[in-house]
Design an enzyme around this catalytic site. Structure first.
Site, PDB file in Angstrom:
ATOM      1  N   LYS A  54       0.574  -1.029   0.067  1.00  0.00           N
ATOM      2  CA  LYS A  54       0.383  -0.232  -0.081  1.00  0.00           C
ATOM      3  C   LYS A  54       1.127   1.345  -0.125  1.00  0.00           C
ATOM      4  O   LYS A  54       1.924   1.468   0.836  1.00  0.00           O
ATOM      5  CB  LYS A  54      -1.299   0.483   1.390  1.00  0.00           C
ATOM      6  CG  LYS A  54      -0.791  -1.513   1.559  1.00  0.00           C
ATOM      7  CD  LYS A  54      -2.826  -1.629   0.539  1.00  0.00           C
ATOM      8  CE  LYS A  54      -3.220  -2.861   1.363  1.00  0.00           C
ATOM      9  NZ  LYS A  54      -4.551  -3.384   0.298  1.00  0.00           N
ATOM     10  N   GLU A 109      -1.256   5.127   5.802  1.00  0.00           N
ATOM     11  CA  GLU A 109      -1.996   6.603   4.699  1.00  0.00           C
ATOM     12  C   GLU A 109      -3.040   7.498   4.799  1.00  0.00           C
ATOM     13  O   GLU A 109      -3.626   7.748   6.131  1.00  0.00           O
ATOM     14  CB  GLU A 109      -3.035   5.847   3.283  1.00  0.00           C
ATOM     15  CG  GLU A 109      -1.999   4.429   3.380  1.00  0.00           C
ATOM     16  CD  GLU A 109      -3.073   2.940   2.752  1.00  0.00           C
ATOM     17  OE1 GLU A 109      -2.869   3.184   1.530  1.00  0.00           O
ATOM     18  OE2 GLU A 109      -4.081   2.764   3.332  1.00  0.00           O
ATOM     19  N   ARG A 162      -4.543  -8.881  -8.265  1.00  0.00           N
ATOM     20  CA  ARG A 162      -5.017 -10.331  -8.257  1.00  0.00           C
ATOM     21  C   ARG A 162      -6.139 -10.027  -9.445  1.00  0.00           C
ATOM     22  O   ARG A 162      -6.868  -8.574  -9.378  1.00  0.00           O
ATOM     23  CB  ARG A 162      -5.284 -10.990  -7.474  1.00  0.00           C
ATOM     24  CG  ARG A 162      -6.064  -9.990  -6.273  1.00  0.00           C
ATOM     25  CD  ARG A 162      -6.493 -10.771  -5.122  1.00  0.00           C
ATOM     26  NE  ARG A 162      -6.834  -9.234  -3.580  1.00  0.00           N
ATOM     27  CZ  ARG A 162      -7.800  -9.350  -3.108  1.00  0.00           C
ATOM     28  NH1 ARG A 162      -9.245  -9.858  -4.217  1.00  0.00           N
ATOM     29  NH2 ARG A 162      -8.355  -8.228  -3.074  1.00  0.00           N
TER      30      ARG A 162
END
Length: 1426
Positions: free
Chosen positions: A54, A104, A197
């Site tokens: 991330k 984040e 994915r």
């Protein structure tokens, strides 16, 4: 991973598709496959490493790897950082195998927009357009849509190009998702992460492109070029994916688990995506400046489509260890409006029962105005919370009528062939339902229930009346029938209705209560909506259950089925509001439970790693002034209030010497010549000890060795029974010692008759832990003990010229010696005598072998004495009184086992120079050596005071578990209470490590021969105050069954079986075995089940064709007892979540007592009595008064063959009141409440009441079942004061291993236990207040009687005295009944207040209150249910 590789090699697989799980983003897995020559259908490991982490920001704690919101935490302050970090790491480690985290930035009003990219190995990469996933809970997506609404073609092109560039920068291959945060306030996009994915929500991209993305994955993995270039990829219409989660949105979206009892889904139109034309085939399509700057095609006519992907079918079990998503509902339409319409219609057809889902929430979301207008943001749910979670609408009268009709039609019995179950009208087991009242309410229990009255008419029509607090609606002549078990067809107000109604009953392990999740729920699917109604449990069922969710208001409960990850507090810890207390995990999601108040941790009901069910009390926090937080005291008035809160019964308990309140001589009068014969044991013992050391008299009856009369004493022996019947000579009394003076060594009177001596008048002294007496010759005797050992001290008069001690090998109380040996050893400077003997038990014909070890060389610190002489003695073969004493330092006598008792007299004799002789002894059922070890280990230093103090401490612990203010309460009541508590804890005897029969890791308890007596009162009392000791006793029963025994059961503490080391599987097998199989000799063990299961009663004069034999008497009472036993098995099946077939099987058997009810027998004007019955169904008459106290013929009621009345220790008049599990049925059989009361009154006044035996125990309380608690209160006092007192004859009959003691304790506390249930009948206590402390839960419950009146402490309380229960509150809340308290109320801690008044008339009218014990309707409900 290694296993997957190995499977590939064995199967020849060339490639692996990792699915959506954590392996799909595991670079190591991808690399391992590559090294093994296996294709990983996904990006290369290098791309996973580069793009799988991330990006950083400021305020969100997030797992570095993975997705789905796992490991994500929002942090708003620095002091919350560490806790959020720890929790995020732990959750990420479990979900993705990696605990790294990054920080984040947290955007206040973001949208979550992501781009589906696809790249091949040839350098091509395309965008399959974007998706909007903004609506989330717990940082997990709920609903996704494609394309993202509101994007201009230029924004779409910009986003897609950035996503493609990111993929190409790391040489990405396969399907990937590049995620962006769109700031609604600035219209800026921020790159967030790339998921390497194929994601769960990829079907919406397939629906707008018409492509199969998994097929594309396989093409790319095979090395082929992407199937389409960017310009040929369609962008048609709009799609939604709604995730169907097993969760409760109204409980903060917490996960749920359970079985999918009912599943009905909308019908899919597609398995995969619809086929769509590429842009070049669309008329007028102009890609414009870029193939990425695409406008959504909404002009193409496409059929609305629906796709359903689900992983579970009806009947599947949803566990707590996986993600809560159970299905994905995907729809596609020409535009967003049409797609939403298709979604709403599909959700209306989606039906799930068995666990909570978010379907109703999704319906509300899809209809929400802001969602329809695409006003999207990740904070959508909290922003529109009130609109998404409106108050549950009040069910319409039509819906309630349908639900009630469904219940009536479902429960309508189907008459088969005529049997006793359908032909006996009073049973109400068969026949039509003519009128029924159904109580329904929503899951919001604060709303009053609605009653629906259903009256059956002819022709399948019903009159239905729906009555609520505010409305009254009637539907007349309503037709109704079930077209299937879940489909009701009816017509209401001229409208034909077909409604799906699914019943969800609570698990059998959940006791009935007033909590919604412990009652049957009806899920009504009508007009596209689901309404859940709670079908109130019948009162008889509530009476068996108790409130399993009755924790205090400051208790933290499990909000969902979960695994306990961490318990952050311990009992006694101080906690502050908001402090983390317990961490739970369910479906990969952690939930932190925080203290809601400041306080002290009172109890912890869970452990790390434990599975806990929804509603389990995990931590209870005690609050309030009683914490005595002195630092907060600001005024003298406040200080006084705080001090008064602390100076309560708990403080009184800390300062009261409870052992001083015990009178050990109650019940020690002789049973000869009509005496009470309590057979109580007054010697030295600790609670549940194997050793019970005391003196033995030479006259019978002497079941406990001691009798309060002037009988001569023959010795002080090491073990005794307590309060039993049986052999009047008594049981045990092994290896007695006897002090002698003034005799020559070889001519001392060692024989049992020759040595017998009188006690000095008034010399007997007994307190818990100590017994003493003196002989008329001046010798003083004292003794104290531990569990398997003890000390005896003889003090000789100073004028004596010789001092001796006889050690008797051959005489027990029963004079039943069958062989053994005595070993005298003074060879190594010490003096020790070891003995082994085989004797007969006091019951039956079996024998036992026991061992003892006496040490006579006390240390100097304990008055060291010297042995002047020693030897052995033995009678001659021709005369037992012709005894020879042989001096010796070492010697041994051995007597081979004989099949009948021997009259031989033998033992050892020792002489001493000192005036005080100190003796240590040990006892064992294993060996004499073990007996010596027991003495050495339990009393290593011979410290007399230390042993006494330890014994007293043990008794103080036991006695203080019930506390009263001795300075305030009536002294006689106090003495009776603590004397009774004492005797109730003497047995059963803890023989752990002394099991002579089999090796076992489980506790071993003996002296269980009075289970028939003790299950009524002793076991319930121990379950309240001493569950740890009680659990060990239960374990002993179970272990006995493993080898040869039987077992009874109560469902209490089922949650604590692991802590108590009880195998519930073995326990249940033992119960079923005992209730099902017939031993070859059921006289000694087990039941006559062949007859019981064949006839549903025990027939008279019947020979078992299987050849099993036993004592065929007591047929009627055994029928009544077997019925209760089978109710216990039923209760166990429910508590332990066993087969419903077992619940119904043993439930039906438990009503077998009605089969010995002969309505034609009349006595004193009353009709209907329990009677013997022949196998052909005819009755064998026994006079109802036979073996009553006024029996004119003097019948036998014993176990012998002379019992010809069919009842054990009681009369038919008395036993006919015995069906404690179904008293309502008895009330009906006897003619209803009024006749039942008259019959009870007559039973007492005529003299049929027999206080001395157990079948009478519950009868004084039976008025409760006729709604007359006032009469029970009067009768209990009459029974207590007419039959119990503090004298030596103070027990009405023998104590029966503490059964009488426990009974009196319950009477004093104003309680009576109902067998094998969670209820105790409640009445008017004989004390003004008391506390009960529970040694397992660590709880203290205080019961206070407001208005307590000392004038009621008499056999006939005066008119106008405060006796009658008016109100009961439990922790400030009104108790649902004036007749009973739940077991959990008395063990859960807190305060119970019983208000009493003097208004007899009002008491007669109010009875049990609204939620009483029984009524005619409840009697029918019980019968029908079984």
């Amino acid at each position: 991973m290694d296993k997957i590789v190995a499977i590939c090699h064995r199967s020849g697989a060339q490639a692996v598709h990792p699915g959506y799980g954590f392996l799909s983003e595991n670079a190591l897995f991808a690399d391992n496959l590559s090294k093994e020559g296996i294709v990983f259908i996904g990006p290369p490991a290098s791309a996973i490493i580069s793009m799988g982490s991330k990006s950083e920001s400021k305020s969100i704690m997030s797992a570095v790897h993975g997705g789905g919101g796992k490991g994500m935490r929002t942090v708003h302050s620095a002091d919350a950082f560490l806790e959020a970090l720890t929790s995020a790491q732990r959750e990420a480690q479990k979900s993705f195998g990696n605990a790294d985290v990054l920080v984040e930035k947290y955007i206040i009003r973001p949208r979550h927009v992501e781009v589906q990219v696809f790249a091949d190995t040839l350098g091509n990469c395309v965008s399959l357009w974007e998706r909007d996933c903004s609506v989330q809970r717990r940082n997990q997506k709920i609903i996704e849509e494609a394309p993202a609404p509101g994007l201009t073609p230029e924004m779409r092109a910009d986003l897609s190009q950035k996503a493609i560039d990111a993929a190409l920068a790391v040489n990405y291959v396969g399907a990937g998702t590049v995620e962006f945060i769109f700031d609604n306030d600035t219209n800026q996009f921020f790159f967030m992460e790339m998921n390497t994915r194929l994601q769960v929500e990829h079907p919406v991209s397939e629906m707008i492109t018409g492509l199969d993305l998994v097929e594309w994955q396989l093409e790319v993995a095979a090395g082929n070029q992407l199937p389409l270039p960017q310009s040929a990829i369609p962008l048609v219409g709009h799609a939604f994916e709604a995730r169907i989660y097993a969760e409760n949105p109204r409980n903060n979206f917490l996960p749920d688990s359970g079985s999918l009892l009912h599943l009905s889904t909308p019908t899919p139109t597609h398995v995969f995506a619809p086929i769509l034309p590429s842009p070049s085939a669309v008329a007028g399509d102009d890609i414009g400046v870029s193939a990425l700057a695409r406008t959504v095609d909404t002009s193409l006519v496409v059929e609305p489509s629906l796709r359903l992907e689900q992983g579970f079918g009806a009947g599947a079990q949803i566990g707590v260890f996986y993600d809560p998503m159970i299905a994905k509902l995907v729809v596609h339409g020409r535009d967003r409006t049409e797609a939403l319409r298709v979604l709403r219609k599909a959700l209306e057809k989606y039906e799930v029962v068995g666990l909570s889902t978010n379907i109703e929430f999704l319906r509300a979301l899809a209809a929400n105005e802001a969602f329809v207008n695409a006003e999207l943001e990740t904070g959508f749910i909290p922003k529109h919370f009130d609109q998404l979670f409106p108050p549950l609408p009040e069910p319409s009268a039509e819906l309630l009528a349908q639900a009630a009709l469904y219940v009536v039609l479902r429960d309508k019995p189907v008459r088969k062939t005529s049997t006793p179950w359908t032909s006996l009208a009073s049973r109400r087991f068969g026949g039509d339902v003519h009128e029924r009242i159904i109580s329904l309410q929503t899951e919001d229990t604060s709303v009053d229930p609605v009653t629906v009255r259903i009256k059956s008419l002819s022709g399948g029509l019903f009159d239905v009346t729906v009555r609520s607090a505010s409305s009254f609606t009637t539907f007349n002549a309503v037709p109704g029938h079930l077209t299937s078990p879940t489909a009701l067809s009816t017509t209401l107000n001229s409208a034909y209705l077909t409604t799906t109604i699914v019943s969800q009953k609570p698990p059998p392990s959940v006791p009935a209560s007033t909590a919604p999740n412990t009652m049957e729920r009806l899920h009504v699917f009508h007009e596209g909506h689901k309404t859940t109604l709670v079908l109130s449990s019948p009162k008889w069922l509530l009476s068996l259950g108790g409130d399993v969710l009755g924790a205090g208001k400051d208790a933290l409960k499990a909000p969902m089925p979960s695994v306990v990850v961490e318990v952050k507090v311990a009992v006694g810890d101080k906690v502050e509001k908001g402090q983390a207390v317990v961490v739970l995990e369910s479906m990969k999601t952690e939930t932190v439970l925080r203290a809601e108040v400041d306080g002290i941790v009172k109890s912890v009901g869970c452990a790390k790693g434990e599975m806990v069910e929804e509603g389990r009390e995990l931590v209870n926090i005690e609050t309030g002034l009683c914490l005595l937080r002195i630092m907060a005291i600001v005024s003298m008035r406040y200080w006084l209030l705080s001090a008064l809160c602390v100076v309560n019964l708990q403080q009184i308990a800390a300062t009261t010497n409870f052992t001083s309140l015990v009178n050990l001589f109650i019940g020690t009068a002789s049973g000869a010549n009509g005496g009470s014969g309590g057979n109580a044991f007054p010697g030295a013992a600790i609670p549940h000890a194997m050793v019970k050391v005391g003196i033995d008299v030479n006259t019978a009856p002497r079941q406990a060795g001691y009798v309060s009369d002037n009988s001569s004493i023959t010795g002080i022996s090491l073990m005794h029974d307590e309060g039993t019947g049986g052999n009047t000579d008594g049981g045990y009394g092994i290896f007695p010692l006897f002090p002698l003076i003034n005799c020559n060594f070889t001519s001392c009177p060692v024989g049992i008759d020759a040595r017998a001596a009188k006690r000095a008048e008034g010399a007997d002294v007994a307190t818990p832990g100590l017994f003493g007496t003196a002989f008329v010759n001046g010798i003083k005797l004292e003794t104290t003990s531990t569990r398997r050992a003890g000390l005896i001290r003889f003090t000789y008069p100073p004028t004596s010229n010789s001092r001796h001690v006889v050690v008797d090998l051959t005489h027990d109380l029963g004079r039943s010696f069958e062989g053994g040996n005595v070993v005298l050893d003074r060879s190594t400077g010490h003096a020790r005598v070891q003995l082994t003997g085989t004797f007969l038990q006091s019951y039956g014909t079996d024998n036992y072998t026991v061992h003892a070890c006496y040490d006579f060389d006390s240390p100097a610190a304990q008055n060291r004495q010297s042995v002047a002489a020693s030897g052995i003695f033995q009678s001659s073969s021709s005369s037992s009184t012709n005894i020879t004493i042989t001096p010796a330092k070492t010697s041994e006598l051995t007597f081979p086992f004989a099949s009948s008792p021997s009259s031989v007299q033998a033992g050892a004799l020792l002489s001493f120079d000192s005036g005080v002789v100190f003796i240590r002894f040990g006892v064992s059922f294993i060996s004499a050596a073990q007996a010596c070890t027991n003495a050495e280990e339990e009393i290593p230093d011979w410290d007399w005071d230390k042993v006494i103090n330890a014994s007293v401490a043990r008794w103080e612990d036991v006695l203080s578990r019930v506390t009263v203010d001795v300075s305030k309460e009536d002294p006689t009541v106090v003495e009776l209470l603590y004397s009774s508590l004492y005797r109730a804890s003497l047995v059963p005897a803890n023989l752990t490590d002394e099991n002579p029969y089999w090796d076992s890791p489980y506790p071993f308890y003996d002296a269980l021969f009075c289970s028939w007596d003790t299950f009524r009162t002793v076991h319930p009392l121990l379950s309240l105050t001493s569950p740890r000791e009680w659990a060990e006793t239960v374990n002993a029963y179970i272990d006995g069954w493993r080898h040869t025994g039987i077992v009874k059961f109560s469902g209490k503490y089922a949650r604590h079986t692991a802590e108590l080391n009880i195998s519930t599987d073995d326990l249940y097998k033992a119960l079923v075995d005992t209730a099902t199989n017939t031993p070859s000799d059921w006289y000694t063990v087990g039941r006559q089940n062949t007859a019981w299961t064949m006839f549903d009663f025990i027939p008279t004069a019947w020979v078992d064709p299987s050849g099993a034999t036993g004592l065929p008497t007591r047929e009627a009472s055994r029928t009544l007892e077997y019925a209760v036993d089978d109710f216990a098995v039923r209760r166990a099946a429910i508590t332990l979540n066993k087969s419903l077939d077992d619940v119904y099987l043993f439930g039906n058997r438990s009503v077998g007592f009605v089969n010995v009810w002969d309505p034609n027998v009349t006595s004193d004007g009353f009709s209907g009595f329990a009677q013997r019955r022949f196998a052909n169904g005819t009755f064998a008459f026994s006079p109802p008064d036979a073996y009553s106290p006024i029996d004119p013929v003097s019948h036998s009621c014993a176990r012998g063959t002379d019992n010809d009345v069919g009842f054990y220790e009681s009369s038919s008049w008395e036993y006919s009141f015995f069906a404690p599990h179904s008293m309502a049925t008895l009330v009906n059989l006897m003619g209803g409440n009024d006749t039942f009361i008259s019959r009870l009154d007559h039973y007492f006044s005529k003299g049929y009441f027999f206080a001395g035996n157990e079948p009478s125990f519950a009868v004084p309380w039976a008025y409760h079942y006729a709604n007359r608690t006032d009469l029970s209160a009067l009768r209990v006092r009459n029974v207590v004061y007419d039959n119990f007192n503090t004298g030596i004859g103070g027990i009405p009959g023998n104590d029966d291993s503490g059964a009488m003691a426990a009974l009196l304790t319950f009477h004093i506390l104003g309680l009576y236990p109902t067998p094998f249930s969670w209820q105790l009948l409640v009445g008017s206590p004989l004390v003004s207040s008391y506390t009960i402390k529970n040694n397992l839960l660590g709880t203290t419950t205080t019961v206070t009687v407001n208005g307590f009146d000392n004038t009621t402490l008499t056999a006939a309380p005066p008119s106008g005295s405060n006796l009658f229960v008016k109100k009961i509150t439990v922790n400030g809340k009104d108790n649902p009944s004036l007749c009973w308290l739940a077991f959990d109320d008395l063990t859960g801690g807190g305060k119970i207040v019983i208000d009493v008044d003097d208004d007899a008339a009002s008491a007669a009218n109010r009875g049990c209150g609204e939620d009483g014990l029984t009524s005619q309707k409840e009697s029918q409900a019980l019968a029908d249910s079984l």
